[in-house]
Write a protein that holds these residues in place. Structure first.
Motif, PDB file in Angstrom:
ATOM      1  N   GLY A  80      -5.918   4.335   1.493  1.00  4.59           N
ATOM      2  CA  GLY A  80      -5.863   5.550   1.799  1.00  4.59           C
ATOM      3  C   GLY A  80      -6.883   6.773   1.397  1.00  4.59           C
ATOM      4  N   LEU A 133      -1.365   3.991   3.429  1.00  4.78           N
ATOM      5  CA  LEU A 133      -0.628   2.798   4.386  1.00  4.78           C
ATOM      6  C   LEU A 133      -0.588   1.541   3.565  1.00  4.78           C
ATOM      7  CD1 LEU A 133      -2.046   3.350   7.801  1.00  4.78           C
ATOM      8  CD2 LEU A 133       0.194   3.727   6.981  1.00  4.78           C
ATOM      9  N   ALA A 185       4.082  -2.157   8.471  1.00  2.00           N
ATOM     10  CA  ALA A 185       3.578  -1.196   7.774  1.00  2.00           C
ATOM     11  C   ALA A 185       4.299   0.149   7.239  1.00  2.00           C
ATOM     12  CB  ALA A 185       2.168  -0.566   8.644  1.00  2.00           C
ATOM     13  N   ARG A 200       4.243   4.142   5.736  1.00  3.19           N
ATOM     14  CA  ARG A 200       3.470   5.101   5.346  1.00  3.19           C
ATOM     15  C   ARG A 200       3.773   6.016   4.287  1.00  3.19           C
ATOM     16  NH1 ARG A 200       4.627   9.990   8.099  1.00  3.19           N
ATOM     17  NH2 ARG A 200       5.635   8.683   9.620  1.00  3.19           N
ATOM     18  N   TRP A 210       9.123   6.321   1.679  1.00  2.00           N
ATOM     19  CA  TRP A 210       8.122   5.991   2.528  1.00  2.00           C
ATOM     20  C   TRP A 210       8.680   5.091   3.864  1.00  2.00           C
ATOM     21  CZ3 TRP A 210       3.005   3.596   0.830  1.00  2.00           C
ATOM     22  CH2 TRP A 210       2.791   4.278  -0.648  1.00  2.00           C
ATOM     23  N   GLU A 227       6.488   2.283   9.960  1.00  2.00           N
ATOM     24  CA  GLU A 227       6.002   2.491  11.248  1.00  2.00           C
ATOM     25  C   GLU A 227       6.192   1.927  12.405  1.00  2.00           C
ATOM     26  OE1 GLU A 227       2.471   4.961  11.227  1.00  2.00           O
ATOM     27  OE2 GLU A 227       4.305   5.856  10.250  1.00  2.00           O
ATOM     28  N   VAL A 237      -8.067   3.130   5.983  1.00  2.00           N
ATOM     29  CA  VAL A 237      -7.797   4.720   6.527  1.00  2.00           C
ATOM     30  C   VAL A 237      -9.025   5.536   6.326  1.00  2.00           C
ATOM     31  CG1 VAL A 237      -6.531   6.724   5.983  1.00  2.00           C
ATOM     32  CG2 VAL A 237      -5.464   4.483   5.642  1.00  2.00           C
ATOM     33  N   ARG A 249      -4.311   3.181  14.692  1.00  2.00           N
ATOM     34  CA  ARG A 249      -3.372   4.317  14.529  1.00  2.00           C
ATOM     35  C   ARG A 249      -4.146   5.671  14.615  1.00  2.00           C
ATOM     36  NH1 ARG A 249      -1.236   7.703  10.254  1.00  2.00           N
ATOM     37  NH2 ARG A 249       0.965   8.366  10.502  1.00  2.00           N
TER      38      ARG A 249
END
Length: 653
Positions: free
Chosen positions: A499, A506, A521, A523, A531, A534, A550, A568
């Motif tokens: 991140g 992530l 995954a 987030r 958390w 996803e 990321v 993403r």
């Protein structure tokens, strides 16, 4: 009893009280007229010569209007020229002598030659309610249409009450105060423009409610909501397609264009605009130029969006219009070509070095902190510090190292298979590294850190095989250190974390579904502690996600088994083209490095190549003499790969 005389041919009525005598010495026929339980307004007595009907005489018999029953006496005297055979008739009338006959009786009598002969006539009529009007019954019907109610009779005031009060033409002669309108479509509402009538009760084909704006359509009338959008005024409020459709009202389309509401079929209206939307772009990578399409619009779809597309890679601040082209496999100046005009860039080779440490060395982690400066870590306590071409082994840092991250000052942080952390700085290679327990068993597979701009605190985030996300704050130079804490624990085997800060983290790995590992995954929360799992949109995929990068708060990439590569972008996950290698095999992607949408590197299980993805297709960047396990780099012009046989490959043009 009243006495009156009827003179033959010349009728003479003479009231003489209640006496029953007749004049002396004159023969006469006395007629006793009796009536009971009614009050006639008029009585008449008629005498007819039976043998000569031209000989007739009649006269009214006075009555007492207050008496319900009475007997009246009439005296018929002789007259020359008449025969002695007479027919005598008594008649009772309603209302007046011109009114209808309500009772009558006749009898024949012979006129006496001397003395007096008596004749009785009995009249019967029915006025049960005593209102002076008689029941309409044969044989002599009166005019009372309801002889049980004294308020109902001829001459009464007609009312709009559902009753024929005066027994004439029903209620048609009542004062007509209620208006009625013609209702041709039988919907309960009449045409205001039609001929209005006043009546007591609703005439056939009429209604008490007006206001119908279309009396030919039964579904169009007041008192309802507008139920279709078709240019017609369904509820007759003077406005077609009003209510929920609001046709003609000003509106704004979803693309921000000014317009008016118009019918979009019979059940809905929509905003129609003559304005033409144009494309808008956003700056997702923060380099001051916009290149991320955010769709067409008449207004900016989001704050900061612009109509100018000046950035060809919204995953890198090193690519936008106005920059100078560099040798880094990015189209830095956004002219549609990569590394054009950079002398010698196309021939720049990868620097491949083997057996760093020895031929049995295997490195599973790499941490680069500046150009050509970084660390390698792996099994059997092997840790190397690399400065340009100089390689210095760390002599006392025991552990099976799975992950590594380095701060800008060169301090490296390591995560081991046994759940321990370690750290050291450049120049400390000959000293024992600092070692700390995470407080939990299980391999620390992934590691990323963030430096405080105001103090010496480095905050590290790590993931473990048991699904824990750990946070460890390290005070560089502090006498004591905090114990790592667990931020969350998920039912997954986590392999990597990355991140830009703690809100963009992530964490990736695999969860077990129906006995099979499947990519997963999570987030990090922007607030709170939860958390979020996803929705990757790859329910057919199996195996692990092995790495994550990321690039911006709105752009990230993950790579895993089965050559799975996902992007993403703005909360939407997209599956990118699958890597295939010699022989058509689909490899597992072991590690990933990304410097933009058009510059991604990966290493795989099937071949020793360093693979390159330019945003649309895969190619081979270089081949390795041994299997590769990890990727790193300080930028797109400083890319590192490491793995088995102590191998290190670097591309540093």
């Amino acid at each position: 009893m009243r006495l009156f005389q009827v003179g033959v041919l010349l009728l003479t009525l003479a009231l003489s009280g209640c006496k029953t005598e007749t004049p002396a010495s004159a023969p006469a026929l006395r007629v006793f007229i009796t009536y009971a339980t009614f009050r006639p307004k008029c009585l008449t007595l008629t005498v007819v010569d039976v043998h000569d009907a031209s000989h007739t005489a009649s006269g009214a018999v006075p009555v007492d209007e207050e008496r319900l029953s009475d007997t009246r006496l009439g005296v018929i005297q002789d007259h020359p020229g008449w025969s002695r055979d007479l027919r005598v008739t008594a008649v009772a009338h309603e209302g007046s002598c011109a009114g209808p006959v309500i009772a009558s009786q006749s009898a024949e009598a012979r006129f006496p030659t001397r003395d007096v002969t008596d004749l009785g006539l009995d009249l019967r009529a029915e006025d049960l309610d005593g209102d002076g009007a008689f029941a309409a019954k044969p044989p002599y019907p009166g005019t009372d249409c309801d002889d049980t109610d004294p308020a109902i009779h001829p001459g009464a005031t007609e009312l709009c009450d559902g009753i024929d009060n005066n027994c004439v033409a029903g209620e048609n002669d009542a004062p007509r105060e209620t208006p009625f309108w013609p209702d041709a479509d039988a919907d309960g509402y009449g045409d205001d423009g039609g001929p209005r009538v006043l009546a007591c009760i609703t005439p056939t084909g009429f209604t008490t409610r007006g206001g119908d704006c279309d009396d030919t359509a039964g579904d169009i009338h007041p008192g309802q909501a507008e139920f279709r959008c078709d240019g017609r005024d369904d509820n007759c409020d003077g406005v077609a397609d009003s209510d929920g459709f609001s046709v003609g009202m000003a509106c704004t389309t979803p693309l921000g264009c000014s317009g008016v509401l118009a019918c979009a079929g019979p059940s809905a209206s929509a905003c129609a605009s003559s304005e033409q939307p144009v494309a808008y772009f956003a700056d997702d990578d923060g380099d001051g130029e916009a290149g991320q399409s955010v769709g067409p619009g008449c207004m900016p779809p989001e704050p900061g969006a612009t109509r100018e597309d000046t950035d060809c890679d919204e995953g890198s601040a090193l690519a936008r219009q106005g920059l100078t082209e560099q040798c880094d496999r990015l189209d830095n100046d956004c002219n549609g070509q990569t590394d054009d005009g950079v002398t010698g860039c196309a021939s720049t080779a990868w620097d491949a070095r083997e057996e760093l440490g020895d031929a049995s060395a295997r490195f599973d982690a790499v941490a680069v902190y500046s150009r050509r400066h970084g660390w390698l870590a792996g099994v059997a306590s092997r840790v190397l510090h690399v400065e340009d071409d100089a390689v210095t082994p760390v002599t006392n840092c025991e552990g099976e190292w799975k992950s590594a991250w380095a701060a800008s000052n060169g301090r490296v942080f390591l995560g081991s298979r046994a759940g321990r952390f370690a750290t050291l700085r450049p120049g400390e290679e000959a000293e024992p590294c600092e070692s700390f327990s995470s407080g939990h068993a299980g391999a620390i597979n992934g590691l990323v850190g963030f430096e405080s701009p105001t103090d010496n605190i480095v905050t590290l985030y790590a993931v473990t095989s048991q699904g824990r996300v750990l946070r460890w704050r390290y005070d560089d130079g502090g006498a004591t250190q905090e114990q790592p804490t667990v931020l969350t624990e998920v039912a997954s085997n986590l392999r990597a974390i990355h991140g830009l800060d703690e809100t963009t983290l992530l964490a990736v790995g695999a969860e077990t579904v129906d006995g099979q590992p499947r990519p997963v995954a999570f987030r990090a929360p922007t607030s709170g502690t939860t958390w979020t799992k996803e929705e990757l949109g790859v329910s057919d995929a199996t195996g692990f996600l092995n790495d994550v990068r990321v690039l911006t708060p709105r752009l990230a990439y993950v790579a895993g088994d089965g050559a799975l590569l996902l992007e993403r972008s703005r909360d939407t996950w997209t599956r990118l083209p699958t890597l295939t290698v010699t022989g058509g095999a689909t490899p597992d992607l072991r590690a990933l490095m990304a410097f933009g949408r058009t510059a991604l590197y990966a290493v795989s299980s099937e071949v020793n190549d360093v693979h390159f993805f330019n945003g649309s297709t895969w190619s081979t960047a270089t081949q390795s003499p041994a299997t590769l396990n990890a990727l790193g780099g300080s930028g797109p012009g400083d890319v590192w790969a490491t793995g088995h046989r102590g191998t290190l490959l670097r591309w540093t043009p």
